[in-house]
Design a protein around this motif. Structure first.
Motif, mmCIF file in Angstrom:
data_model
loop_
_atom_site.group_PDB
_atom_site.id
_atom_site.type_symbol
_atom_site.label_atom_id
_atom_site.label_comp_id
_atom_site.label_asym_id
_atom_site.label_seq_id
_atom_site.Cartn_x
_atom_site.Cartn_y
_atom_site.Cartn_z
ATOM 1 N N LYS A 31 -13.344 -6.652 -12.525
ATOM 2 C CA LYS A 31 -12.109 -6.038 -13.388
ATOM 3 C C LYS A 31 -10.460 -5.343 -12.529
ATOM 4 C CE LYS A 31 -11.177 -2.626 -17.080
ATOM 5 N NZ LYS A 31 -11.892 -1.527 -18.226
ATOM 6 N N THR A 32 -9.875 -5.602 -12.261
ATOM 7 C CA THR A 32 -8.431 -5.650 -11.064
ATOM 8 C C THR A 32 -7.566 -4.690 -11.725
ATOM 9 O OG1 THR A 32 -9.780 -7.350 -9.923
ATOM 10 C CG2 THR A 32 -7.272 -6.428 -9.279
ATOM 11 N N ALA A 33 -6.726 -3.570 -11.169
ATOM 12 C CA ALA A 33 -5.477 -3.147 -11.341
ATOM 13 C C ALA A 33 -4.634 -2.692 -10.579
ATOM 14 C CB ALA A 33 -5.766 -1.785 -12.051
ATOM 15 N N VAL A 34 -3.645 -3.271 -10.374
ATOM 16 C CA VAL A 34 -2.218 -2.896 -9.443
ATOM 17 C C VAL A 34 -1.669 -1.698 -9.910
ATOM 18 C CG1 VAL A 34 -0.525 -3.877 -7.820
ATOM 19 C CG2 VAL A 34 -1.689 -5.245 -8.613
ATOM 20 N N ILE A 35 -1.749 -0.898 -8.591
ATOM 21 C CA ILE A 35 -0.694 0.379 -8.364
ATOM 22 C C ILE A 35 1.045 0.426 -8.547
ATOM 23 C CG2 ILE A 35 0.147 3.497 -8.724
ATOM 24 C CD1 ILE A 35 -2.851 2.019 -10.750
ATOM 25 N N GLU A 36 1.435 -0.227 -8.799
ATOM 26 C CA GLU A 36 2.793 -0.599 -7.995
ATOM 27 C C GLU A 36 3.699 0.730 -8.175
ATOM 28 O OE1 GLU A 36 6.005 -2.084 -6.603
ATOM 29 O OE2 GLU A 36 3.676 -2.512 -5.398
ATOM 30 N N ARG A 37 4.262 0.890 -7.695
ATOM 31 C CA ARG A 37 6.004 1.868 -7.604
ATOM 32 C C ARG A 37 7.873 1.359 -8.381
ATOM 33 N NH1 ARG A 37 9.078 3.477 -1.919
ATOM 34 N NH2 ARG A 37 8.750 1.428 -0.447
ATOM 35 N N ASN A 38 7.684 -0.114 -7.929
ATOM 36 C CA ASN A 38 8.331 -0.177 -9.011
ATOM 37 C C ASN A 38 8.149 -1.667 -9.614
ATOM 38 O OD1 ASN A 38 10.309 -0.504 -5.836
ATOM 39 N ND2 ASN A 38 8.665 -1.130 -5.304
ATOM 40 N N SER A 39 9.158 -1.811 -10.550
ATOM 41 C CA SER A 39 9.687 -2.451 -12.022
ATOM 42 C C SER A 39 8.763 -4.549 -11.742
ATOM 43 C CB SER A 39 10.238 -2.985 -12.756
ATOM 44 O OG SER A 39 11.947 -2.796 -12.098
ATOM 45 N N TRP A 40 8.597 -4.653 -9.965
ATOM 46 C CA TRP A 40 7.973 -5.899 -10.193
ATOM 47 C C TRP A 40 6.977 -6.558 -8.725
ATOM 48 C CZ3 TRP A 40 12.721 -3.684 -7.841
ATOM 49 C CH2 TRP A 40 12.728 -3.809 -6.526
ATOM 50 N N LEU A 41 6.076 -7.418 -9.056
ATOM 51 C CA LEU A 41 5.604 -7.918 -7.952
ATOM 52 C C LEU A 41 6.099 -8.337 -6.491
ATOM 53 C CD1 LEU A 41 2.545 -8.767 -10.136
ATOM 54 C CD2 LEU A 41 2.740 -6.536 -9.162
ATOM 55 N N GLY A 42 5.442 -8.275 -5.422
ATOM 56 C CA GLY A 42 6.210 -9.343 -4.479
ATOM 57 C C GLY A 42 6.662 -8.135 -3.886
ATOM 58 N N GLY A 43 7.347 -6.996 -3.790
ATOM 59 C CA GLY A 43 7.565 -5.932 -2.766
ATOM 60 C C GLY A 43 8.526 -6.695 -2.123
ATOM 61 N N MET A 44 8.734 -6.313 -0.355
ATOM 62 C CA MET A 44 9.460 -6.920 0.262
ATOM 63 C C MET A 44 10.017 -8.349 -0.573
ATOM 64 S SD MET A 44 10.046 -4.329 2.318
ATOM 65 C CE MET A 44 11.279 -4.761 3.418
ATOM 66 N N ALA A 45 9.291 -8.877 -0.379
ATOM 67 C CA ALA A 45 9.267 -10.970 -0.969
ATOM 68 C C ALA A 45 10.386 -11.275 -1.792
ATOM 69 C CB ALA A 45 8.170 -11.513 -0.641
ATOM 70 N N CYS A 46 10.347 -10.047 -2.529
ATOM 71 C CA CYS A 46 11.560 -10.422 -3.991
ATOM 72 C C CYS A 46 12.311 -9.142 -3.653
ATOM 73 C CB CYS A 46 9.658 -9.811 -5.245
ATOM 74 S SG CYS A 46 8.670 -11.632 -4.802
ATOM 75 N N GLY A 47 11.780 -8.104 -3.340
ATOM 76 C CA GLY A 47 13.408 -6.744 -3.168
ATOM 77 C C GLY A 47 14.234 -6.614 -2.413
ATOM 78 N N SER A 48 13.614 -7.028 -0.897
ATOM 79 C CA SER A 48 14.484 -6.375 0.338
ATOM 80 C C SER A 48 15.112 -7.340 0.641
ATOM 81 C CB SER A 48 13.348 -6.545 1.568
ATOM 82 O OG SER A 48 12.981 -8.051 2.111
#
Length: 423
Positions: A31-48
């Motif tokens: 049972k897994t959760a992710v806490i992410e400060r942006n509104s998408w996954l992928g971090g720099m790969a998707c937002g930089s």
């Protein structure tokens, strides 16, 4: 104050490393959760603004299996990803790297779909405020704009990229002094490019002379002008701006972002003038992320060194591999210092273990490494490989009902080998 359910694993940070860790863990039954400060996954790969995975292959063949292969193949099959082998770096044509080029907007969708289908609970626009590692579990406090709540888990993963979880837990970290921090970049995207003409120019060997012209005019602030066509479009991502400042100091970092953004329009006009196929190009977007290459690193059970990479040390507890060269964007000379490494090197599990903690792993680029090794392993495919392996090992620890620092090298390798082979 709200209280959420108990999780087997909470991942702090939904970049590529954190996302693959979460998917691997959830697919393994945690049972897994992710806490992410942006509104998408992928971090720099998707937002930089990045649109290629450097060192996704080795000697003109794909390097990675498991989730990475699955994601890369999905990008390729959809027409939004392409392998390009032995591509010269714009800052040094003698350094050639295998790459996967991709559309970051499509990658956002793919990562989110895989995480949701695996059963990962995603908390967007949320950030960690408190954390505590106890003998039998871990407890964190999270907030967004509207609420603050507590969460508990058997294990934690620091995928923040800057050791934010470890610092919140009270652990010691290593920060590069401001004057030695790697140069940062604000990338941008241009549209309406004749990709065929652009590729012909890039293959002609004339780009270095254009870079020299840009430097002489002071349009370019460093010896780099990377133009990456985005598969499935007439768009190109541009890596050319340069700025220096302390990424942890709000005033300094803000000045750097402003400085980098002010370079974009002059660079665009220079590209339209100098680069065939880009004569009618328009600015379509500026990355919402400032591309900070540096980051805090932890004190780990083992510090990976450049010697380890040069010697291709085969660790008994190897959890990931890579082949990207050492790549230091020097803030003093505004040049890129390269050191090509001899082959595929490895990263040991011990470098993910923060000193003084038992239920927490570091799975992003802030793992324990010296500055030179960090400058090689920090790229996304390597961190994705680290993240996926860690996700499986959280499952192993859960099965054994033990802490993360109680896993031994033999069982780590045996467990990972049943899931995928990286060489």
């Amino acid at each position: 104050m709200l209280t959420n359910d108990y999780y087997d694993l909470i991942v702090i940070g939904g970049g590529t490393a954190g996302t693959l860790c979460a998917i691997a863990a959830a697919r393994s039954g945690l049972k897994t959760a992710v806490i992410e400060r942006n509104s998408w996954l992928g971090g720099m790969a998707c937002g930089s603004g990045l649109t290629e995975m450097n060192a996704a292959g080795f000697q003109s063949r794909p390097l990675y299996h498991g989730l990475e292969e699955e994601i890369f193949n999905q990008l390729i099959e959809s027409g939004h990803g392409e392998y390009h082998f032995a591509v010269p770096m714009s800052s040094n044509k003698e350094v050639k790297v295998d790459r996967l080029r991709y559309d970051p907007e499509i990658l956002k969708v793919i990562l989110e779909e895989k995480a949701v289908s695996a059963g990962v609970d995603i908390f967007y626009d949320s950030e960690l405020t408190e954390a505590e590692e106890r003998e039998d579990c871990c407890r964190i406090t999270v907030r967004n704009l509207y609420a603050t709540w507590n969460m508990e888990a058997s294990y934690l993963a620091d995928a923040s990229g800057n050791a934010n979880l470890i610092r919140t837990l009270g652990g010691d970290t290593i920060k590069t002094p401001e004057e030695k921090q790697l140069t940062s970049t604000l990338m941008f995207r241009i549209s309406g490019v004749d990709i065929q003409k652009l590729n012909e120019f890039l293959n002609s060997g004339q780009l270095p002379s254009v870079i020299r012209e840009g430097l002489s005019r002071e349009v370019l602030k460093g010896k780099i002008l990377a133009l990456t066509p985005i598969p499935g479009s007439r768009d190109v991502s541009v890596n050319a701006t340069r700025a220096q400042g302390d990424y942890e100091d709000s005033r300094s970092c803000s000045r750097s972002v402003i400085q980098a953004r002010s370079q974009i329009l002059p660079i665009l006009e220079f590209i339209k003038e100098q680069i065939p196929g880009a004569e009618e190009a328009t600015l379509s977007s500026i990355a919402p992320f400032f591309g900070v290459r540096d980051g805090r690193r932890i004190h780990g059970a083992y510090k990976l060194t450049l010697d380890d990479l040069e010697n291709m040390t085969r660790f008994e507890d190897s959890v990931a591999c890579g082949c990207y060269p050492m790549d230091i964007h020097d803030p003093v000379t505004n040049t890129v210092i390269w050191k090509v490494l001899p082959g595929v090197y490895h990263i040991p599990y011990r470098s993910l273990l923060p000193v003084g903690f038992h239920r927490t792993l570091v799975i992003g680029k802030c793992l324990a490494a010296d500055k030179e090794a960090f400058a090689a392993i920090r790229v996304m495919p390597i961190m994705m490989n680290v993240g996926e392996s860690a996700g499986y090992l959280f499952r192993l620890a859960k099965e054994r009902k033990c802490c993360m620092d109680e896993l031994n090298a033999e069982e780590i390798r045996e467990y990972l080998d049943t899931r995928y082979l990286n060489n």
